[in-house]
Design an enzyme around this catalytic site. Structure first.
Site, PDB file in Angstrom:
ATOM      1  N   ILE A 194       0.837  -1.192   0.000  1.00  0.00           N
ATOM      2  CA  ILE A 194       0.000   0.000   0.000  1.00  0.00           C
ATOM      3  C   ILE A 194       0.875   1.246   0.000  1.00  0.00           C
ATOM      4  O   ILE A 194       0.602   2.212  -0.715  1.00  0.00           O
ATOM      5  CB  ILE A 194      -0.947   0.003   1.216  1.00  0.00           C
ATOM      6  CG1 ILE A 194      -1.942  -1.155   1.124  1.00  0.00           C
ATOM      7  CG2 ILE A 194      -1.689   1.333   1.315  1.00  0.00           C
ATOM      8  CD1 ILE A 194      -2.847  -1.289   2.339  1.00  0.00           C
ATOM      9  N   ASP A 238      13.037   3.725  11.925  1.00  0.00           N
ATOM     10  CA  ASP A 238      12.122   2.934  12.754  1.00  0.00           C
ATOM     11  C   ASP A 238      11.205   3.911  13.473  1.00  0.00           C
ATOM     12  O   ASP A 238      11.630   4.615  14.384  1.00  0.00           O
ATOM     13  CB  ASP A 238      12.908   2.087  13.750  1.00  0.00           C
ATOM     14  CG  ASP A 238      12.006   1.243  14.649  1.00  0.00           C
ATOM     15  OD1 ASP A 238      10.761   1.336  14.516  1.00  0.00           O
ATOM     16  OD2 ASP A 238      12.547   0.500  15.486  1.00  0.00           O
ATOM     17  N   ASN A 240       0.985   5.013   7.417  1.00  0.00           N
ATOM     18  CA  ASN A 240       0.610   3.778   6.743  1.00  0.00           C
ATOM     19  C   ASN A 240       1.328   2.551   7.306  1.00  0.00           C
ATOM     20  O   ASN A 240       0.842   1.437   7.142  1.00  0.00           O
ATOM     21  CB  ASN A 240       0.929   3.917   5.248  1.00  0.00           C
ATOM     22  CG  ASN A 240       0.890   2.592   4.528  1.00  0.00           C
ATOM     23  OD1 ASN A 240      -0.169   2.022   4.315  1.00  0.00           O
ATOM     24  ND2 ASN A 240       2.053   2.075   4.159  1.00  0.00           N
ATOM     25  N   TYR A 259      -1.914  -6.179  16.687  1.00  0.00           N
ATOM     26  CA  TYR A 259      -2.116  -5.325  15.514  1.00  0.00           C
ATOM     27  C   TYR A 259      -3.517  -4.712  15.547  1.00  0.00           C
ATOM     28  O   TYR A 259      -3.694  -3.509  15.310  1.00  0.00           O
ATOM     29  CB  TYR A 259      -1.925  -6.178  14.269  1.00  0.00           C
ATOM     30  CG  TYR A 259      -2.315  -5.537  12.959  1.00  0.00           C
ATOM     31  CD1 TYR A 259      -1.415  -4.764  12.239  1.00  0.00           C
ATOM     32  CD2 TYR A 259      -3.588  -5.754  12.410  1.00  0.00           C
ATOM     33  CE1 TYR A 259      -1.760  -4.200  11.015  1.00  0.00           C
ATOM     34  CE2 TYR A 259      -3.943  -5.196  11.195  1.00  0.00           C
ATOM     35  CZ  TYR A 259      -3.029  -4.419  10.506  1.00  0.00           C
ATOM     36  OH  TYR A 259      -3.392  -3.871   9.303  1.00  0.00           O
ATOM     37  N   LYS A 304      -4.624  -0.791  15.751  1.00  0.00           N
ATOM     38  CA  LYS A 304      -5.442  -0.142  14.728  1.00  0.00           C
ATOM     39  C   LYS A 304      -6.689   0.488  15.350  1.00  0.00           C
ATOM     40  O   LYS A 304      -7.145   1.552  14.905  1.00  0.00           O
ATOM     41  CB  LYS A 304      -5.820  -1.141  13.641  1.00  0.00           C
ATOM     42  CG  LYS A 304      -4.630  -1.639  12.827  1.00  0.00           C
ATOM     43  CD  LYS A 304      -3.870  -0.497  12.149  1.00  0.00           C
ATOM     44  CE  LYS A 304      -2.770  -0.994  11.244  1.00  0.00           C
ATOM     45  NZ  LYS A 304      -2.032   0.105  10.577  1.00  0.00           N
TER      46      LYS A 304
END
Length: 258
Positions: free
Chosen positions: A18, A62, A85, A149, A153
């Site tokens: 992406i 990082d 992103n 994760y 999000k």
């Protein structure tokens, strides 16, 4: 096609599926793209923008390192658009997640997005303008595996709204997109393990297919553009209808071929 000329667009995770698509989308529209990624091979991926005639440069960074982020952003003369992103998951179920891996993934996904937003916002305040776009995931609203994760999000979605609330007075907009399954190199790798994995997943999507990276880029591009000048605090699914409901369950409940 020069809609973003004289604009600097900073994209994290810029060497991924992406991210690289986003870099090309904005580069083709006149933006100066600053791609950020921690991968050693990222610079080579970003060189494809220069080959296409786009203005671009790459920073190996990082984003989970707050001090390094502040230093890097201090060296970027102008930040008009920040696209958070970057994201990853190495532990797909809770059973295989331990405190160390949880902390690492929260830091790399959520904390890194905050560090970049904090650094960019200070620049944008002085400019009295700017756009922050967070690339979250449908995982942020449903339990779909990848627990750390997904928690990160979900945090990005909440952070988006906070940024919109508090930075609006400086002319800064903040929005979020939530992709579903996107056809990226990651899924091509998974298909090597199970060639039918995407066909299996497509059953869950009302449009009968998964998302293409260009479709995510188009929505992000809209949110970054003047066409979205009154849009802030929005959380937009880009998921081929996945979050509208459960089409597989609906078929089984109604006994109809939908």
């Amino acid at each position: 096609m020069a809609e973003f000329s004289n604009k600097t667009v900073v994209i994290t995770g810029a060497a991924g599926g992406i991210g690289l698509c986003l870099a090309h989308w904005f580069g083709a529209r006149g933006a100066e793209v600053v791609g950020i990624d921690k991968s050693i091979t990222s610079g080579g991926a970003m060189s494809s923008l220069e080959d296409a005639g786009a203005k671009a440069r790459f920073l190996r960074l990082d984003i989970g390192d707050a001090e390094a982020v502040e230093t890097a952003f201090s060296e970027i003369p102008q930040v008009d658009v920040l696209i958070n992103n970057a994201g990853y998951s190495n532990h797909h179920v809770l059973r295989l997640t331990n405190p160390e891996s949880w902390t690492e993934e929260i830091n790399g996904n959520l904390n890194g997005a905050f560090f970049c937003a904090h650094a960019a916002a200070e620049r944008m305040k002085r400019q009295k303008s700017g756009v922050i776009i967070n690339v979250a995931s449908v995982n942020g609203q449903s339990a779909l595996g990848d627990p750390a994760y997904s928690a990160a999000k979900a945090g990005m979605i909440s952070m988006t709204r906070t940024l919109a609330q508090e930075l609006g007075k400086f002319g800064i907009r903040s929005n979020c997109v939530m992709p579903g399954t996107v056809r990226t190199p990651l899924w091509r790798e998974r298909a090597q393990k199970d060639p039918d994995v995407l066909k299996t997943l497509e059953r869950w999507y009302p449009l009968g297919r998964i998302v293409e990276p260009e479709e995510v880029a188009s929505v992000v591009g809209f949110l970054a553009s003047d066409a979205a000048s009154a849009v802030s605090g929005a959380v937009i699914p880009v998921d081929c209808g996945l979050s509208s409901g459960n089409i597989v369950m609906t078929r089984e409940l109604t006994l109809e071929d939908l």
